[in-house]
Design an enzyme around this catalytic site. Structure first.
Site, mmCIF file in Angstrom:
data_model
loop_
_atom_site.group_PDB
_atom_site.id
_atom_site.type_symbol
_atom_site.label_atom_id
_atom_site.label_comp_id
_atom_site.label_asym_id
_atom_site.label_seq_id
_atom_site.Cartn_x
_atom_site.Cartn_y
_atom_site.Cartn_z
ATOM 1 N N SER A 117 36.657 34.821 43.734
ATOM 2 C CA SER A 117 36.312 33.439 43.432
ATOM 3 C C SER A 117 36.007 32.728 44.742
ATOM 4 C CB SER A 117 37.480 32.732 42.740
ATOM 5 O OG SER A 117 37.274 31.332 42.694
ATOM 6 N N TYR A 158 46.434 30.816 43.290
ATOM 7 C CA TYR A 158 45.121 31.343 42.912
ATOM 8 C C TYR A 158 44.309 31.687 44.160
ATOM 9 C CZ TYR A 158 40.720 31.718 40.300
ATOM 10 O OH TYR A 158 39.549 32.179 39.734
#
Length: 275
Positions: free
Chosen positions: A142, A155
């Protein structure tokens, strides 16, 4: 395409979202598609859509946080197809929260699913790819692993680690004729919010707003990934805002994080979204 003569792809998290879009993208080119997912119903639906496009599909129940499931998946594709040409490590979850509010259990869960599963999958499948003379690994990370935005520490950490692993494997596996790509998208329309966890409801609302405002679909991202794999690209940064962050951070890292800190202090993100 000579490198992928047998045209076999395996996608974890292939039951929905980006995983499904990738499965269908490969199906349109006539590839055999293995749909691995923890949700059997969604995996079967993806498989039906693959078959409708005239391709062969296989489903496999796989909890990527369990190494025994990944090993069983590898054994299955080796037995039925003699191996795979492309491995896509796509399965993952989304979380957010202030560092001091994120529980140890939340850290363990996201590390197991977003990071350790990729490590385990690469460790198990690399010998298979090497034995058959080559292949390609796609690790879906990501842009969060590049930007490291506030209130997303757990994350960010897992996705940054996936990028680091992919960079290492790119050169390490080159003599074995195994290509590596790492995908770093920003927000796009997908179902990632279904797995979202946060101790603060405000963070969930912010993430939902970002996803809704994106003009990119999972199909857009999947098409970019497939093109990049065939070009053997390491970095697959799929959107303009992601490319901007990529270059800005590398050229002016101190300024980049000062701007992030200023925005966080003044709550510019929340004001921009009307929160």
């Amino acid at each position: 395409m000579k490198k992928f003569a047998k045209q076999r792809v395996l996608v974890t998290g292939g039951g929905s979202g980006l995983g499904r879009a990738l499965c269908l993208g490969f199906a349109e080119m006539g590839w055999k598609v293995c749909v691995a997912d923890i949700n059997d119903e969604r995996a079967e639906e993806t498989a039906r859509l693959v078959v409708k496009k005239g391709s062969c599909a296989m489903t496999f129940h796989c909890d990527v946080s369990k190494s025994e499931d990944i090993q069983a998946l590898a054994d299955k594709v080796l037995e039925d197809w003699g191996g795979i040409d492309i491995l896509v490590n796509n399965a993952g979850i989304a979380t957010a929260g202030f560092m001091e509010k994120i529980s140890g259990e939340q850290w363990d869960r996201i590390i197991d699913i977003n990071l350790k599963s990729v490590i385990t999958s690469c460790r198990i499948f690399i010998p298979m790819l090497e034995a058959q003379g080559g292949g390609h690994i796609v690790n879906v990370a990501s842009n969060a692993g590049i930007a490291c935005l506030p209130e997303m520490s757990c994350y960010n950490v897992t996705k940054a680690a996936v990028i680091s692993l992919s960079e290492t494997l790119k050169s390490e596996l080159s003599p074995k004729k195994i290509g590596v790509s790492v995908v770093a998208p920003t927000f796009f329309k997908t179902n990632l919010m279904e797995s979202f966890q946060s101790p603060d409801e405000r963070q969930k609302k912010m993430a939902e707003t970002f996803f809704k405002r994106s003009r990119y679909s999972a199909e857009d991202i999947a098409a970019h990934i497939i093109r990049s794999v065939f070009k053997n690209r390491l970095y697959v940064i799929t959107q303009l805002d992601g490319k901007f962050v990529w270059y800005f951070k590398r050229l002016c890292p101190e300024i980049f994080y000062r701007i992030l800190a200023f925005g966080n202090r003044t709550k510019l993100n929340e004001k921009f979204m009307g929160m």
